[in-house]
Design a protein around this motif. Structure first.
Motif, PDB file in Angstrom:
ATOM      1  N   HIS A  84      56.514  -7.556  14.019  1.00  0.00           N
ATOM      2  CA  HIS A  84      56.502  -6.412  13.887  1.00  0.00           C
ATOM      3  C   HIS A  84      58.045  -5.824  13.570  1.00  0.00           C
ATOM      4  N   VAL A  85      58.719  -6.370  14.410  1.00  0.00           N
ATOM      5  CA  VAL A  85      60.192  -5.867  14.284  1.00  0.00           C
ATOM      6  C   VAL A  85      60.625  -6.459  12.993  1.00  0.00           C
ATOM      7  N   ALA A  86      60.468  -7.888  12.545  1.00  0.00           N
ATOM      8  CA  ALA A  86      60.854  -8.260  11.479  1.00  0.00           C
ATOM      9  C   ALA A  86      60.463  -7.580  10.095  1.00  0.00           C
ATOM     10  N   VAL A  87      59.223  -7.259  10.202  1.00  0.00           N
ATOM     11  CA  VAL A  87      58.477  -6.500   9.190  1.00  0.00           C
ATOM     12  C   VAL A  87      59.106  -5.242   9.082  1.00  0.00           C
ATOM     13  N   GLU A  90      62.387  -5.658   7.474  1.00  0.00           N
ATOM     14  CA  GLU A  90      62.365  -5.804   6.153  1.00  0.00           C
ATOM     15  C   GLU A  90      62.004  -4.433   5.248  1.00  0.00           C
ATOM     16  N   ARG A  91      60.938  -3.679   5.595  1.00  0.00           N
ATOM     17  CA  ARG A  91      60.614  -2.514   5.159  1.00  0.00           C
ATOM     18  C   ARG A  91      61.882  -1.582   5.032  1.00  0.00           C
ATOM     19  N   GLU A  93      64.878  -2.346   4.946  1.00  0.00           N
ATOM     20  CA  GLU A  93      65.867  -2.910   3.910  1.00  0.00           C
ATOM     21  C   GLU A  93      65.324  -2.494   2.508  1.00  0.00           C
ATOM     22  N   LEU A  94      64.141  -2.734   2.372  1.00  0.00           N
ATOM     23  CA  LEU A  94      63.612  -2.501   1.078  1.00  0.00           C
ATOM     24  C   LEU A  94      63.728  -0.952   0.609  1.00  0.00           C
ATOM     25  N   TYR A  95      63.495  -0.226   1.567  1.00  0.00           N
ATOM     26  CA  TYR A  95      63.507   1.235   1.265  1.00  0.00           C
ATOM     27  C   TYR A  95      64.899   1.489   1.210  1.00  0.00           C
ATOM     28  N   ASN A  96      65.972   1.167   1.728  1.00  0.00           N
ATOM     29  CA  ASN A  96      67.320   1.307   1.486  1.00  0.00           C
ATOM     30  C   ASN A  96      67.742   0.970   0.041  1.00  0.00           C
ATOM     31  N   ASN A  97      67.229  -0.374  -0.242  1.00  0.00           N
ATOM     32  CA  ASN A  97      67.618  -0.720  -1.722  1.00  0.00           C
ATOM     33  C   ASN A  97      66.836   0.133  -2.607  1.00  0.00           C
TER      34      ASN A  97
END
Length: 272
Positions: A84-87, A90-91, A93-97
């Motif tokens: 869950h922490v990894a997801v 990633e979420r 990071e995707l949001y920031n990108n």
């Protein structure tokens, strides 16, 4: 003897003579020993020590099973938690990108919008005569000052007439968006919105893909009806379309705009 039996029946009064009187007394210790042995083997004596030993072994087994179950549960929880922490990372990071891309796109749209408003003002003054005659110089100057814009084009009646820079974009010149079934819906939507709209990402006729920002311009010098392309561009020919008129069924034959500052009716001039 009884009939059919080989066993002899000893009368009661003769039993005493068969079994000696002292045989029971002499065999009692031996019998007791055998009975004690059977009792010890078949029914072991239950003592407090044996009870505690048995209970301890059972408790040890139960405790071991409990420790194993807890260890498995903790390991499973840690694995799920780490997933869950990894997801979540990633979420994030995707949001920031996505936010960075969206913010960059917003700045480009704002830059593009501010420049097309200036070009539209020139068209509204004389119906596009000055801008069309000097579009290469004006668009080239804007491109050097505003970053994030790759090219400019001017499209009277939604037909790309001039593109800056021209190199690499030759195939786009002559593209009639109201006669192209792939672009007419987005084009009509933009014209009716009367504001800058984005179209894309889409594949470009000249190759590659891009998000295109277009602004519809309305002037008092434009005709109420969209004219046949060949009436104002006699040698027009482009592989995108089979007709030089707007495709029927989309309501693209006429677009009325807002009243200008002098109170005159305006009609669709084209896209910038």
């Amino acid at each position: 003897m009884l009939p059919g039996s080989s066993r002899a029946v000893v009368p009661n009064d003769k039993l005493a003579a068969v079994v000696p009187a002292d045989s029971t007394a002499s065999s009692t210790p031996e019998v007791d020993r055998i009975l004690d042995s059977l009792e010890n083997n078949l029914f072991p004596r239950v003592t407090l020590r044996s009870i505690l030993s048995f209970s301890f072994r059972k408790l040890t087994t139960v405790f071991g099973s409990l420790v194993l179950a807890v260890s498995v549960a903790v390991a499973t929880w840690r694995s799920v938690h780490q997933h869950h922490v990894a997801v979540a990372e990633e979420r994030t990071e995707l949001y920031n990108n996505a936010f960075e891309v969206g913010d960059s796109l917003r700045r480009q749209v704002e830059t593009s919008a501010s420049s097309v408003y200036a070009l539209a003002a020139m068209v509204e003054v004389d119906g596009g005569t000055f801008l069309e005659a000097n579009f290469d110089k004006i668009a080239g100057t804007i491109l050097t000052k505003y970053r994030g814009i790759s090219n400019f084009d001017i499209a009277p009646f939604a037909v790309v007439k001039t593109k800056v820079p021209l190199e690499g974009n030759e195939a786009a010149v002559g593209h009639a968006m109201l006669s192209d079934h792939r672009r007419i819906e987005a084009t009509v939507t933009t014209i009716r919105a009367k504001k800058v709209l984005l179209d894309g990402p889409l594949k470009l006729i000249q190759g590659g893909s891009a998000v295109i920002a277009r602004y519809p311009v309305f002037t008092a010098f434009s005709p109420p009806q969209i004219p046949d392309i060949r009436t104002w561009w006699p040698d027009w020919d482009h592989f995108c379309c089979n007709t030089s008129l707007p495709l029927p069924g989309y309501g693209a034959e006429a677009f009325e705009g807002p009243v200008d500052s002098f109170g005159r009716k305006t009609y669709f001039y084209g896209l910038i």
